[in-house]
Structures are given as structure tokens and as C-alpha cells.
Design a protein around this motif. Sequence first.
Motif, PDB file in Angstrom:
ATOM      1  N   GLN A   1       5.009  -1.978 -13.081  1.00  0.00           N
ATOM      2  CA  GLN A   1       4.164  -3.323 -14.109  1.00  0.00           C
ATOM      3  C   GLN A   1       3.964  -4.619 -13.373  1.00  0.00           C
ATOM      4  N   ALA A   2       5.347  -4.944 -12.852  1.00  0.00           N
ATOM      5  CA  ALA A   2       5.210  -6.206 -11.983  1.00  0.00           C
ATOM      6  C   ALA A   2       4.017  -6.384 -11.060  1.00  0.00           C
ATOM      7  N   LYS A   3       3.514  -4.863 -10.478  1.00  0.00           N
ATOM      8  CA  LYS A   3       2.492  -5.173  -9.394  1.00  0.00           C
ATOM      9  C   LYS A   3       1.042  -4.741 -10.112  1.00  0.00           C
ATOM     10  N   GLY A   4       1.146  -4.679 -11.189  1.00  0.00           N
ATOM     11  CA  GLY A   4      -0.263  -4.222 -11.981  1.00  0.00           C
ATOM     12  C   GLY A   4      -0.726  -2.742 -12.038  1.00  0.00           C
ATOM     13  N   MET A   5       0.397  -2.060 -11.862  1.00  0.00           N
ATOM     14  CA  MET A   5       0.331  -0.580 -11.795  1.00  0.00           C
ATOM     15  C   MET A   5       0.464  -0.192 -13.158  1.00  0.00           C
TER      16      MET A   5
ATOM     17  N   ALA B   1       0.872  -1.208  -0.030  1.00  0.00           N
ATOM     18  CA  ALA B   1      -0.023   0.075   0.066  1.00  0.00           C
ATOM     19  C   ALA B   1       0.934   1.353  -0.030  1.00  0.00           C
ATOM     20  N   ILE B   2       2.058   1.353   0.711  1.00  0.00           N
ATOM     21  CA  ILE B   2       2.810   2.570   0.714  1.00  0.00           C
ATOM     22  C   ILE B   2       3.576   2.813  -0.623  1.00  0.00           C
ATOM     23  N   ARG B   3       3.460   1.769  -1.719  1.00  0.00           N
ATOM     24  CA  ARG B   3       3.937   2.197  -2.891  1.00  0.00           C
ATOM     25  C   ARG B   3       3.122   2.591  -3.812  1.00  0.00           C
ATOM     26  N   SER B   4       1.897   2.993  -3.472  1.00  0.00           N
ATOM     27  CA  SER B   4       0.853   3.421  -4.496  1.00  0.00           C
ATOM     28  C   SER B   4       1.111   4.741  -5.064  1.00  0.00           C
ATOM     29  N   THR B   5       0.748   5.112  -6.223  1.00  0.00           N
ATOM     30  CA  THR B   5       1.140   6.318  -6.763  1.00  0.00           C
ATOM     31  C   THR B   5       0.843   7.669  -5.991  1.00  0.00           C
TER      32      THR B   5
END
Length: 223
Positions: free
Chosen positions: A161-165, A88-92
Motif C-alpha cells: 500500500q505504501a508503494k501504491g500497489m 522493481a524487484i518487489r513487483s507482484t
Amino acid sequence: MMTIQIAIDGPASAGKSTIAKILANKLNYVYVDTGAMYRAITLAAFNAQIDPNNEQAVSALLPELEITFAPGEPVQRVYLNGQEITDAIRSTAVTANVSAVSSYAAVRSSMTKLQQEIAQTSNVVMDGRDIGTTVLPKAQVKIFLIASVLERAERRFKENQAKGMNTSLAELEAAIEKRDYLDSHREISPLKKADDAVEVDTTGHSIEEVVAIVEAIIADKTK
């Protein structure tokens, strides 16, 4: 007992966390992810429906927050008040606002104190923006990692990309340039290379190559 302190600083996506984690594992030192701490506070503000730009409101949250880490594969796990927030802390949204949150005096004071307490009781590899200049000014080893904006954006793009973002490469380049400016121009503990830090340009180098370079520096500084 005197502890060994390895400080790794540099701008966003220069490779600090990746290199620090590998070194900590190799040396059997404690890895301290300071960036995750500031990201956790930023996420806490969102969760509390507080505008991250509201310094007073964000600072008022601090007494209620407990940030902890736990070993994990492939990454160290991060917890906020007992709830895992590693992804969650890596969100945009967090990425876009963490620079502002980390500039607040109360936030930096609280986190710096916690980081210094950890370093006084354990051998540490600590990465961030102001470790060698503010948090651990007497660290035996100080590394300042850099890389081109394009390469850093490409690294973040692959991670996302690896996280689907699906944030575009152009958006990431712009975000990184903005983060660089904010981090280096903030009034409190700006991003700055310590006078006694060794600069390592990671552009075009593999992770293994950078680790080898930094290992040689550590060996020289701690012999």
C-alpha cells in the motif's frame, strides 16, 4: 582473520530483511540481502522476455549479470548491471516467480558462491532461506524467524500500500502459502531450519522487540 557470520533464515515476510538490516547497522557489519539477488535474476529474465519457468534460458543469463548493492535510506539500493532496481524487484510479478528461479541449480550455485565470498572477507548479517544450512553452515549465529501466514500477509499488504500497489490481502495470503510450499519442497537447498538455529516467532512482536531478542542470542553465541 576469522569473520563473524550471522545467518537469518525463515519464510517470506517473517521479518528477516528488516531485522537483518537493523542488526547490521548496529554491529557495523555488512548486510547481504540474498533474496534481492534472486529477485534481480528473476527481473532480468522478464527484461530479456524470458519465461522465468525456463530454467535453461534463465541460467544462460547468469554470465551477463552483475548484481551490486549500495547504502541507502531507508533501504539498501540494489543494482543490476549498473541500473537501480530496488523497487522493481518487489513487483507482484517478480514475487510470484522468484521461488521458481531460485530453485535452479545454476542460479543457486552462482549466488551461493558470491555470498560465501562476501562472508569470507567481511563480518556479515545475511538473510535468506538456506543461509544456515547451505550458504554459511559454520555461521557462529543462526536465527530462524517465523510468523503466522496472516501476519506475514498483513505486513506485505501494508508495504505494498505504501508503494501504491493494490494486491488484496487474500491474494497475498495465497501467494505466501504457495511460496512457503515451493521454498520448503524444492529439491535444491530447500527452506529448512538448521539443527543449531534458534527459532524466534515474530508474531505479535514489534520490530524493536524482535531485535532485542536476536541481539541477546547474538551476545550469547559470540561471547
